[in-house]
Design an enzyme around this catalytic site. Sequence first.
Site, PDB file in Angstrom:
ATOM      1  CG  ASP A  10      -2.304   0.540   0.903  1.00  0.00           C
ATOM      2  OD1 ASP A  10      -2.377   1.760   0.678  1.00  0.00           O
ATOM      3  OD2 ASP A  10      -3.296  -0.216   0.889  1.00  0.00           O
TER       4      ASP A  10
ATOM      5  CG  HIS B  94      -5.377   3.198   0.830  1.00  0.00           C
ATOM      6  ND1 HIS B  94      -4.919   1.914   0.677  1.00  0.00           N
ATOM      7  CD2 HIS B  94      -6.656   3.182   0.386  1.00  0.00           C
ATOM      8  CE1 HIS B  94      -5.867   1.148   0.159  1.00  0.00           C
ATOM      9  NE2 HIS B  94      -6.932   1.902  -0.036  1.00  0.00           N
TER      10      HIS B  94
ATOM     11  CG  ASN C  88     -13.674   0.857  -4.519  1.00  0.00           C
ATOM     12  OD1 ASN C  88     -14.042  -0.221  -4.067  1.00  0.00           O
ATOM     13  ND2 ASN C  88     -12.673   1.541  -4.001  1.00  0.00           N
TER      14      ASN C  88
ATOM     15  CB  SER D 127      -9.592  -0.338   0.114  1.00  0.00           C
ATOM     16  OG  SER D 127      -9.052   0.031  -1.116  1.00  0.00           O
TER      17      SER D 127
END
Length: 382
Positions: free
Chosen positions: A50, A85, A177, A242
């Site tokens: 990430d 994130h 998404n 996520s």
Amino acid sequence: MPILPALAVVLPLLLAAQSIEEQEWHLDALDVYSAQDQARGDGVIVAVIDSGVDAQHPDLAGRVLPGTGFGSSKGTDGTTDTDGHGTGMAGIIAANGKNGGALGIAPGAKILPIASADEKEQFGLDVVAESIRWAADHGAKVINMSLGFSSTMTPTLVKAVNYAIEKDVVLVAATGNEGKEVSAPANIGGVIAVAGTNREGKPWKSSNIGADTVLAAPAEGIVTAAPESVYSSGYAEMDGTSAASAIVSGVAALVRAKHPAMPAKDVVNALIKTAKDLADPGRDETTGFGMVNPMGALTAQFPPVERNPLLPEPKPSTPQPTPTLVAQRPEQPVAEMKDRLPFVAGVVGGTALMTGLLIALPAITSRRRQPVSARDTPPTPW
């Protein structure tokens, strides 16, 4: 284009007495507290590929190992996060829940941060492939990939996934998404592709879906840790697959902690076989085999499987003809096989754009996010 800029939305604060942990509605929805009576993730390393992970966050104290960085983060140990994130995903997986803070699914697990993305750089799928290999070589038992690309999978990425599977790693990735097809690397055989659900247990409206979908998990209004450098409260509320991926990675860590000798292929099988159907019986494109079921996966007993159940059946070998001494044609030269060129989105030096969950891009409504504090009220369900 990369397809996992997950959302984050909050409403004005009303419930002053509610702690961060009390706002994590998914803990009760999945009966996580009962599951944590069975296991807490101790002894399991979960790699988070990430934006890095803020190792100084109070809710992650003692949970974050030195990791590494690729791309613009090369030369770092992955323990800082200027985006937010990665810290959010690590919090969902392994936050310690002390003093009313965020509680992860597997608070006994350790996070291995691999910084491979931030809001300023563009990364290709090969960077993710390199990250997967590094995680597999450095003790990860679970790899969480809350990222994705709307691209054709590259040979390099497929080989990296297969390498990690051979190293007995459980790989988990978000479907995406955009309400479209499942993204890479979630669409690669052997990877647990996780779609999202809302508070009612229905499919989350923006979740990518398709035949590659394996499991579903909450993806709406998920409260988790965030770097104070990004949000002064140290917390944020997120919508997106996520978060759903991170939840399943946490459950996989619980199973691996309770059954440390269980091979990854059997962990994957347990997660699939115990999932709670949300649609017609069996696997479907929207929620896969169903909602992840922590208690079921921890307590069910299944016979060992021969291979990862998400991998295709091996093709039977074709018998070779017996050579003869009759006159044969000389061997013909074989044309050199050319690798398929990887799909490239937003071409800049041949890389694909990857965007994190908490990137500040106010002009793009699908990337809304705001910080939350312990005083914020959970948002009204969509």
